[in-house]
Each structure stands twice: as structure tokens, then as C-alpha cells.
Design a protein around this motif. Structure first.
Motif, PDB file in Angstrom:
ATOM      1  N   GLU A  42       1.095  -0.913  -0.052  1.00 33.39           N
ATOM      2  CA  GLU A  42       0.036  -0.042  -0.219  1.00 33.39           C
ATOM      3  C   GLU A  42       0.728   1.400  -0.003  1.00 33.39           C
ATOM      4  O   GLU A  42       2.087   1.006  -0.358  1.00 33.39           O
ATOM      5  CB  GLU A  42      -0.930  -0.327   1.408  1.00 33.39           C
ATOM      6  N   ALA A  49       5.685   3.986  -0.417  1.00 39.54           N
ATOM      7  CA  ALA A  49       5.300   2.259  -0.243  1.00 39.54           C
ATOM      8  C   ALA A  49       6.087   1.606   0.911  1.00 39.54           C
ATOM      9  O   ALA A  49       6.594   1.422   1.619  1.00 39.54           O
ATOM     10  CB  ALA A  49       5.685   1.389  -1.319  1.00 39.54           C
ATOM     11  N   CYS A  66      -2.642   1.840 -11.599  1.00 44.75           N
ATOM     12  CA  CYS A  66      -1.456   1.690 -11.701  1.00 44.75           C
ATOM     13  C   CYS A  66      -1.657   1.637 -13.307  1.00 44.75           C
ATOM     14  O   CYS A  66      -2.363   1.874 -13.962  1.00 44.75           O
ATOM     15  CB  CYS A  66      -0.807   0.245 -11.769  1.00 44.75           C
ATOM     16  N   CYS A  75      -5.216  -2.249 -10.788  1.00 43.78           N
ATOM     17  CA  CYS A  75      -4.147  -3.828 -10.514  1.00 43.78           C
ATOM     18  C   CYS A  75      -4.484  -4.416  -9.012  1.00 43.78           C
ATOM     19  O   CYS A  75      -4.621  -3.647  -8.101  1.00 43.78           O
ATOM     20  CB  CYS A  75      -3.128  -3.129 -11.140  1.00 43.78           C
ATOM     21  N   TRP A  77      -1.545  -3.974  -5.773  1.00 39.15           N
ATOM     22  CA  TRP A  77      -0.219  -3.702  -5.539  1.00 39.15           C
ATOM     23  C   TRP A  77       0.259  -5.015  -4.690  1.00 39.15           C
ATOM     24  O   TRP A  77      -0.499  -5.046  -3.853  1.00 39.15           O
ATOM     25  CB  TRP A  77       0.129  -2.478  -4.759  1.00 39.15           C
ATOM     26  N   HIS A  78       1.540  -5.347  -5.333  1.00 35.45           N
ATOM     27  CA  HIS A  78       2.709  -6.265  -4.623  1.00 35.45           C
ATOM     28  C   HIS A  78       3.817  -6.073  -4.215  1.00 35.45           C
ATOM     29  O   HIS A  78       3.967  -4.985  -4.630  1.00 35.45           O
ATOM     30  CB  HIS A  78       2.177  -7.775  -4.357  1.00 35.45           C
ATOM     31  N   PRO A 135       8.484  -1.674  -5.073  1.00 41.01           N
ATOM     32  CA  PRO A 135       6.839  -1.390  -5.813  1.00 41.01           C
ATOM     33  C   PRO A 135       6.651  -2.410  -6.787  1.00 41.01           C
ATOM     34  O   PRO A 135       7.288  -2.383  -7.964  1.00 41.01           O
ATOM     35  CB  PRO A 135       5.811  -0.078  -5.834  1.00 41.01           C
ATOM     36  N   GLN A 136       5.506  -3.717  -6.862  1.00 36.02           N
ATOM     37  CA  GLN A 136       4.633  -4.172  -8.019  1.00 36.02           C
ATOM     38  C   GLN A 136       3.745  -4.310  -8.482  1.00 36.02           C
ATOM     39  O   GLN A 136       2.729  -3.969  -7.486  1.00 36.02           O
ATOM     40  CB  GLN A 136       5.407  -5.393  -8.117  1.00 36.02           C
ATOM     41  N   TYR A 137       3.340  -4.533  -9.380  1.00 39.40           N
ATOM     42  CA  TYR A 137       1.855  -4.549  -9.083  1.00 39.40           C
ATOM     43  C   TYR A 137       1.604  -6.022 -10.407  1.00 39.40           C
ATOM     44  O   TYR A 137       2.275  -6.491 -11.643  1.00 39.40           O
ATOM     45  CB  TYR A 137       0.946  -3.341  -9.727  1.00 39.40           C
ATOM     46  N   THR A 139      -2.312  -6.768 -13.144  1.00 40.12           N
ATOM     47  CA  THR A 139      -3.668  -6.362 -13.136  1.00 40.12           C
ATOM     48  C   THR A 139      -3.478  -7.533 -14.738  1.00 40.12           C
ATOM     49  O   THR A 139      -3.433  -8.221 -15.480  1.00 40.12           O
ATOM     50  CB  THR A 139      -2.975  -4.667 -14.301  1.00 40.12           C
TER      51      THR A 139
END
Length: 168
Positions: A42, A49, A66, A75, A77-78, A135-137, A139
Motif C-alpha cells: 500500500e 510504499a 496503476c 491493479c 499492488w504487491h 513496488p510491483q503490480y 493487472t
């Protein structure tokens, strides 16, 4: 008269004193990673982040917006975060990942590779100590679970590894 035992003992002591050994490197000089956390990510109101929920398996639930290749999308977020200590000011970290199904790689600016099940990325840690957040996402996940394993290395030595599974 000097006894033969005394001469031998003095000779051994002199030999031992004459040997030099190199001191092992101090632990503070080694590169260290601690407090590795991976999971859902988050953003605070100031944009920083952080990992909000740790774990390696989560339902795919779009949690934010994103930008993918210039287009805004919903998306999930992870990512990952860790603390580090380094003997140098600038440390290159090289990472690889493999997943169980194909994906398209993209950044906020552009599309990268299409239909890949693995790849690489790298980043540079600045300073001798600090906190790093990646941060990565994801989707548009549908169908079967998406499982990806990421491992990162410094100078060819693995420093951490984690797996993330998203369930549509």
C-alpha cells in the motif's frame, strides 16, 4: 645445563609466535539483508510504499490504480521490502524471476516483453544502510493461479528469495 625438553618447548613457542594469520573480515564489512518482507503493498498519503500484509498467497483483488504503458488501470499492488547494511556506498542487486504462466512485462512508461515466464531486473542501493521497497503490480489476472518466484543476488551470491501466488 639446559635440558633438551626446554629447548624444544622454547623452539615451538618461537615458531608459534612467528606465524602470522590474517584476521577474518569484520562482520560489519559484509553485505547484510534483514527484515525481508514480501506481500501486499500500500501507499501512505505522502506516497511512500510499504508492505501492508505479509505472506506468499493472496486472492487477486484489485486494490488500487496503476499506470501500465501510459494507461491507467485497476491493479493489485504487491512487492517486497528489506533493511540492508553494505560495506560500500553503492550496491548493485540483480534479480531473476520465474512464473508458472506467461505474462506481459510493463512499466508505467512502456510495454516490455510479451508472453514471458521469467526475466531479470536490477536496482542500486544507495548508502551504507537503509530500507528498500520494491513496488510491483499485477493487472487483469483471470483463470488459473499465478505463482512467481523471485531471487536476488549481490556479486553472484543469492541474498534472498521469495514466492508469491495470486489466486483469481
Amino acid at each position: 645445563m639446559i635440558s633438551l625438553n626446554r629447548i624444544i618447548i622454547r623452539g615451538v613457542v618461537l615458531i608459534l609466535l612467528g606465524c602470522s594469520t590474517k584476521a577474518p573480515p569484520k562482520a560489519a564489512q559484509a553485505f547484510e539483508v534483514s527484515a525481508l518482507r514480501s506481500g501486499l503493498l500500500e501507499f501512505r498519503t505522502n506516497g511512500d510504499a510499504y508492505i501492508s500484509q505479509t505472506g506468499n498467497q493472496f486472492p487477486y483483488v484489485e486494490s488500487g490504480r496503476c499506470v501500465v504503458a501510459g494507461n491507467e488501470n485497476n491493479c493489485l499492488w504487491h512487492g517486497f521490502e528489506f533493511l540492508y547494511r553494505s560495506p560500500v556506498q553503492s550496491t548493485l542487486i540483480e534479480c531473476k524471476f520465474e512464473s508458472n504462466r506467461t505474462q506481459d512485462r510493463a512499466s508505467p512508461a512502456r510495454y516490455g516483453e510479451a508472453n514471458v515466464t521469467g526475466g531479470t531486473f536490477s536496482f542500486v542501493l544507495q548508502g551504507r544502510s537503509g530500507r528498500y521497497v520494491r513496488p510491483q503490480y499485477t493487472t487483469g489476472l483471470k483463470g488459473h493461479p499465478f505463482k512467481t518466484t523471485t531471487w536476488c543476488s549481490r556479486e553472484g551470491v543469492e541474498i534472498f528469495r521469495f514466492t508469491l501466488t495470486l489466486i483469481p
